[in-house]
Design a protein around this motif. Structure first.
Motif, PDB file in Angstrom:
ATOM      1  N   THR A   1     -12.605  26.816  47.969  1.00 22.06           N
ATOM      2  CA  THR A   1     -14.028  27.158  47.940  1.00 22.06           C
ATOM      3  C   THR A   1     -14.648  26.867  46.569  1.00 22.06           C
ATOM      4  O   THR A   1     -15.686  26.202  46.477  1.00 22.06           O
ATOM      5  CB  THR A   1     -14.234  28.643  48.296  1.00 22.06           C
ATOM      6  N   ILE A   2     -14.021  27.356  45.508  1.00 22.24           N
ATOM      7  CA  ILE A   2     -14.571  27.141  44.159  1.00 22.24           C
ATOM      8  C   ILE A   2     -14.524  25.665  43.762  1.00 22.24           C
ATOM      9  O   ILE A   2     -15.527  25.121  43.275  1.00 22.24           O
ATOM     10  CB  ILE A   2     -13.844  28.021  43.121  1.00 22.24           C
ATOM     11  N   PRO A   3     -13.375  24.961  43.964  1.00 26.42           N
ATOM     12  CA  PRO A   3     -13.373  23.519  43.654  1.00 26.42           C
ATOM     13  C   PRO A   3     -14.429  22.742  44.442  1.00 26.42           C
ATOM     14  O   PRO A   3     -15.061  21.829  43.901  1.00 26.42           O
ATOM     15  CB  PRO A   3     -11.960  23.073  44.039  1.00 26.42           C
ATOM     16  N   THR A   4     -14.641  23.118  45.722  1.00 20.51           N
ATOM     17  CA  THR A   4     -15.649  22.441  46.537  1.00 20.51           C
ATOM     18  C   THR A   4     -17.043  22.682  45.978  1.00 20.51           C
ATOM     19  O   THR A   4     -17.870  21.766  45.901  1.00 20.51           O
ATOM     20  CB  THR A   4     -15.585  22.929  47.993  1.00 20.51           C
ATOM     21  N   PHE A   5     -17.306  23.931  45.575  1.00 19.54           N
ATOM     22  CA  PHE A   5     -18.608  24.266  44.988  1.00 19.54           C
ATOM     23  C   PHE A   5     -18.854  23.464  43.711  1.00 19.54           C
ATOM     24  O   PHE A   5     -19.928  22.876  43.536  1.00 19.54           O
ATOM     25  CB  PHE A   5     -18.663  25.771  44.690  1.00 19.54           C
ATOM     26  N   LEU A   6     -17.874  23.422  42.816  1.00 18.11           N
ATOM     27  CA  LEU A   6     -18.024  22.701  41.558  1.00 18.11           C
ATOM     28  C   LEU A   6     -18.217  21.203  41.791  1.00 18.11           C
ATOM     29  O   LEU A   6     -19.053  20.559  41.146  1.00 18.11           O
ATOM     30  CB  LEU A   6     -16.807  22.938  40.658  1.00 18.11           C
ATOM     31  N   TYR A   7     -17.441  20.660  42.735  1.00 27.23           N
ATOM     32  CA  TYR A   7     -17.544  19.231  43.030  1.00 27.23           C
ATOM     33  C   TYR A   7     -18.921  18.911  43.608  1.00 27.23           C
ATOM     34  O   TYR A   7     -19.561  17.927  43.204  1.00 27.23           O
ATOM     35  CB  TYR A   7     -16.448  18.820  44.009  1.00 27.23           C
ATOM     36  N   ALA A   8     -19.385  19.745  44.555  1.00 30.30           N
ATOM     37  CA  ALA A   8     -20.699  19.520  45.170  1.00 30.30           C
ATOM     38  C   ALA A   8     -21.807  19.614  44.127  1.00 30.30           C
ATOM     39  O   ALA A   8     -22.769  18.835  44.146  1.00 30.30           O
ATOM     40  CB  ALA A   8     -20.938  20.534  46.284  1.00 30.30           C
ATOM     41  N   PHE A   9     -21.661  20.543  43.192  1.00 27.56           N
ATOM     42  CA  PHE A   9     -22.670  20.689  42.135  1.00 27.56           C
ATOM     43  C   PHE A   9     -22.708  19.451  41.248  1.00 27.56           C
ATOM     44  O   PHE A   9     -23.784  18.895  40.989  1.00 27.56           O
ATOM     45  CB  PHE A   9     -22.385  21.925  41.280  1.00 27.56           C
ATOM     46  N   LEU A  10     -21.551  18.995  40.784  1.00 22.35           N
ATOM     47  CA  LEU A  10     -21.499  17.835  39.884  1.00 22.35           C
ATOM     48  C   LEU A  10     -22.043  16.578  40.555  1.00 22.35           C
ATOM     49  O   LEU A  10     -22.823  15.832  39.959  1.00 22.35           O
ATOM     50  CB  LEU A  10     -20.070  17.592  39.419  1.00 22.35           C
ATOM     51  N   LEU A  11     -21.625  16.354  41.799  1.00 23.34           N
ATOM     52  CA  LEU A  11     -22.039  15.145  42.496  1.00 23.34           C
ATOM     53  C   LEU A  11     -23.545  15.148  42.744  1.00 23.34           C
ATOM     54  O   LEU A  11     -24.234  14.154  42.479  1.00 23.34           O
ATOM     55  CB  LEU A  11     -21.283  15.011  43.821  1.00 23.34           C
TER      56      LEU A  11
ATOM     57  N   PHE B   1     -25.784  16.924  41.144  1.00 29.07           N
ATOM     58  CA  PHE B   1     -26.465  16.904  39.853  1.00 29.07           C
ATOM     59  C   PHE B   1     -26.636  15.464  39.374  1.00 29.07           C
ATOM     60  O   PHE B   1     -27.708  15.079  38.878  1.00 29.07           O
ATOM     61  CB  PHE B   1     -25.667  17.717  38.834  1.00 29.07           C
ATOM     62  N   TRP B   2     -25.596  14.650  39.535  1.00 31.31           N
ATOM     63  CA  TRP B   2     -25.678  13.249  39.157  1.00 31.31           C
ATOM     64  C   TRP B   2     -26.770  12.525  39.960  1.00 31.31           C
ATOM     65  O   TRP B   2     -27.546  11.733  39.413  1.00 31.31           O
ATOM     66  CB  TRP B   2     -24.312  12.582  39.358  1.00 31.31           C
ATOM     67  N   VAL B   3     -26.843  12.808  41.257  1.00 31.90           N
ATOM     68  CA  VAL B   3     -27.867  12.188  42.100  1.00 31.90           C
ATOM     69  C   VAL B   3     -29.262  12.539  41.596  1.00 31.90           C
ATOM     70  O   VAL B   3     -30.126  11.666  41.412  1.00 31.90           O
ATOM     71  CB  VAL B   3     -27.724  12.638  43.575  1.00 31.90           C
ATOM     72  N   PHE B   4     -29.496  13.828  41.346  1.00 32.32           N
ATOM     73  CA  PHE B   4     -30.841  14.261  40.975  1.00 32.32           C
ATOM     74  C   PHE B   4     -31.212  13.861  39.550  1.00 32.32           C
ATOM     75  O   PHE B   4     -32.384  13.615  39.262  1.00 32.32           O
ATOM     76  CB  PHE B   4     -30.971  15.771  41.184  1.00 32.32           C
ATOM     77  N   VAL B   5     -30.234  13.774  38.665  1.00 35.52           N
ATOM     78  CA  VAL B   5     -30.511  13.302  37.308  1.00 35.52           C
ATOM     79  C   VAL B   5     -30.933  11.837  37.338  1.00 35.52           C
ATOM     80  O   VAL B   5     -31.950  11.449  36.746  1.00 35.52           O
ATOM     81  CB  VAL B   5     -29.281  13.480  36.385  1.00 35.52           C
ATOM     82  N   THR B   6     -30.153  11.008  38.018  1.00 33.94           N
ATOM     83  CA  THR B   6     -30.487   9.577  38.070  1.00 33.94           C
ATOM     84  C   THR B   6     -31.811   9.346  38.785  1.00 33.94           C
ATOM     85  O   THR B   6     -32.593   8.478  38.391  1.00 33.94           O
ATOM     86  CB  THR B   6     -29.374   8.762  38.769  1.00 33.94           C
ATOM     87  N   GLY B   7     -32.069  10.136  39.839  1.00 34.32           N
ATOM     88  CA  GLY B   7     -33.341  10.013  40.545  1.00 34.32           C
ATOM     89  C   GLY B   7     -34.518  10.382  39.656  1.00 34.32           C
ATOM     90  O   GLY B   7     -35.549   9.691  39.633  1.00 34.32           O
ATOM     91  N   SER B   8     -34.361  11.460  38.895  1.00 31.68           N
ATOM     92  CA  SER B   8     -35.421  11.912  37.999  1.00 31.68           C
ATOM     93  C   SER B   8     -35.707  10.882  36.916  1.00 31.68           C
ATOM     94  O   SER B   8     -36.873  10.566  36.628  1.00 31.68           O
ATOM     95  CB  SER B   8     -35.017  13.245  37.354  1.00 31.68           C
ATOM     96  N   VAL B   9     -34.645  10.338  36.328  1.00 31.02           N
ATOM     97  CA  VAL B   9     -34.844   9.345  35.270  1.00 31.02           C
ATOM     98  C   VAL B   9     -35.430   8.054  35.852  1.00 31.02           C
ATOM     99  O   VAL B   9     -36.266   7.404  35.228  1.00 31.02           O
ATOM    100  CB  VAL B   9     -33.528   9.050  34.518  1.00 31.02           C
TER     101      VAL B   9
ATOM    102  N   THR C   1     -13.585  14.804  40.563  1.00 32.02           N
ATOM    103  CA  THR C   1     -14.431  15.607  39.681  1.00 32.02           C
ATOM    104  C   THR C   1     -14.447  15.030  38.273  1.00 32.02           C
ATOM    105  O   THR C   1     -15.501  14.918  37.637  1.00 32.02           O
ATOM    106  CB  THR C   1     -13.938  17.072  39.640  1.00 32.02           C
ATOM    107  N   SER C   2     -13.277  14.631  37.778  1.00 36.56           N
ATOM    108  CA  SER C   2     -13.194  14.001  36.457  1.00 36.56           C
ATOM    109  C   SER C   2     -14.018  12.720  36.422  1.00 36.56           C
ATOM    110  O   SER C   2     -14.702  12.425  35.431  1.00 36.56           O
ATOM    111  CB  SER C   2     -11.734  13.689  36.110  1.00 36.56           C
ATOM    112  N   GLY C   3     -13.965  11.968  37.518  1.00 36.52           N
ATOM    113  CA  GLY C   3     -14.745  10.739  37.603  1.00 36.52           C
ATOM    114  C   GLY C   3     -16.239  11.011  37.504  1.00 36.52           C
ATOM    115  O   GLY C   3     -16.971  10.299  36.802  1.00 36.52           O
ATOM    116  N   HIS C   4     -16.711  12.059  38.185  1.00 39.44           N
ATOM    117  CA  HIS C   4     -18.142  12.367  38.159  1.00 39.44           C
ATOM    118  C   HIS C   4     -18.593  12.865  36.787  1.00 39.44           C
ATOM    119  O   HIS C   4     -19.725  12.619  36.373  1.00 39.44           O
ATOM    120  CB  HIS C   4     -18.470  13.392  39.243  1.00 39.44           C
TER     121      HIS C   4
END
Length: 199
Positions: A152-162, A164-172, A98-101
């Motif tokens: 559950t919560i760590p998995t949710f946060l990790y899935a969101f961050l990862l 989010f990075w995919v969709f941000v880079t795709g959008s840009v 998560t820190s890496g992402h």
């Protein structure tokens, strides 16, 4: 890119093949060592590429993200070696990734065009899609016989961050005209999420 970058990348690929063979045949501590060696070569490759490009801050953020990924891999492997403490190692591994992402996202925003009129495309839409993706990950878990429990919560946060990075880079990438940098960032983020979904 110079010869040094390709040389280190080539050794990294060889080290990865060795790691896969060791993991399949032996695993355990030897597998951890082999994976660490392979990861170190990829960090070295990134370092050499950054030195050549001169984009220091972006490079430092990416390299720090790679190091967190390396440490996270070690933690997740230790989860198997020391099964009695598997929950602690799993949490440590997830925290490290998560820190890496977060660092990858920081690097991405450092080199991206100023949002301006694209704020919705660069921030809001990726965040909403990532939120939907993270919720979907939790909703389909029972059908896949996955039980996250205390994670559950760590998995949710990790899935969101990862995601989010995919969709941000795709959008840009779409907005910036498919330059090499954004295509590579999007490809890397996508491969990361595919890898995690398979695992």
């Amino acid at each position: 890119m110079g010869e040094k970058v390709y040389f280190l990348a080539g050794i990294g690929v060889i080290a990865t093949i060795v790691f896969l063979l060791v993991r399949v045949k032996r695993g355990g501590v030897k597998g951890i060592i082999a994976k660490t060696v392979a990861s170190l070569f990829f960090v070295a490759t990134a370092s050499a590429a950054i030195i050549e490009s001169g984009n220091v801050l972006f490079g430092i953020l990416v390299i720090m993200g790679l190091v967190f990924g390396l440490v996270g891999d070690i933690f997740l492997d230790l989860k198997v070696v020391y099964s009695n403490d598997s929950d602690q190692w799993l949490f440590a591994g997830m925290s490290s990734f998560t820190s890496g992402h977060i660092l990858y996202l920081a690097a991405t925003y450092f080199v991206m065009p100023l949002p301006g009129e694209n704020f919705v495309s660069f921030m809001v839409i990726p965040a909403l899609i990532a939120l939907a993706f993270a919720i979907a990950i939790l909703l389909i878990a029972p059908f896949l016989k996955l039980h996250y429990g205390k994670f559950t919560i760590p998995t949710f946060l990790y899935a969101f961050l990862l995601s989010f990075w995919v969709f941000v880079t795709g959008s840009v990438a779409i907005t910036a005209g498919y330059t090499a940098l954004w295509i590579m960032l999007f490809a890397g983020a996508t491969l990361f999420i595919i890898s995690d979904l398979i695992l």
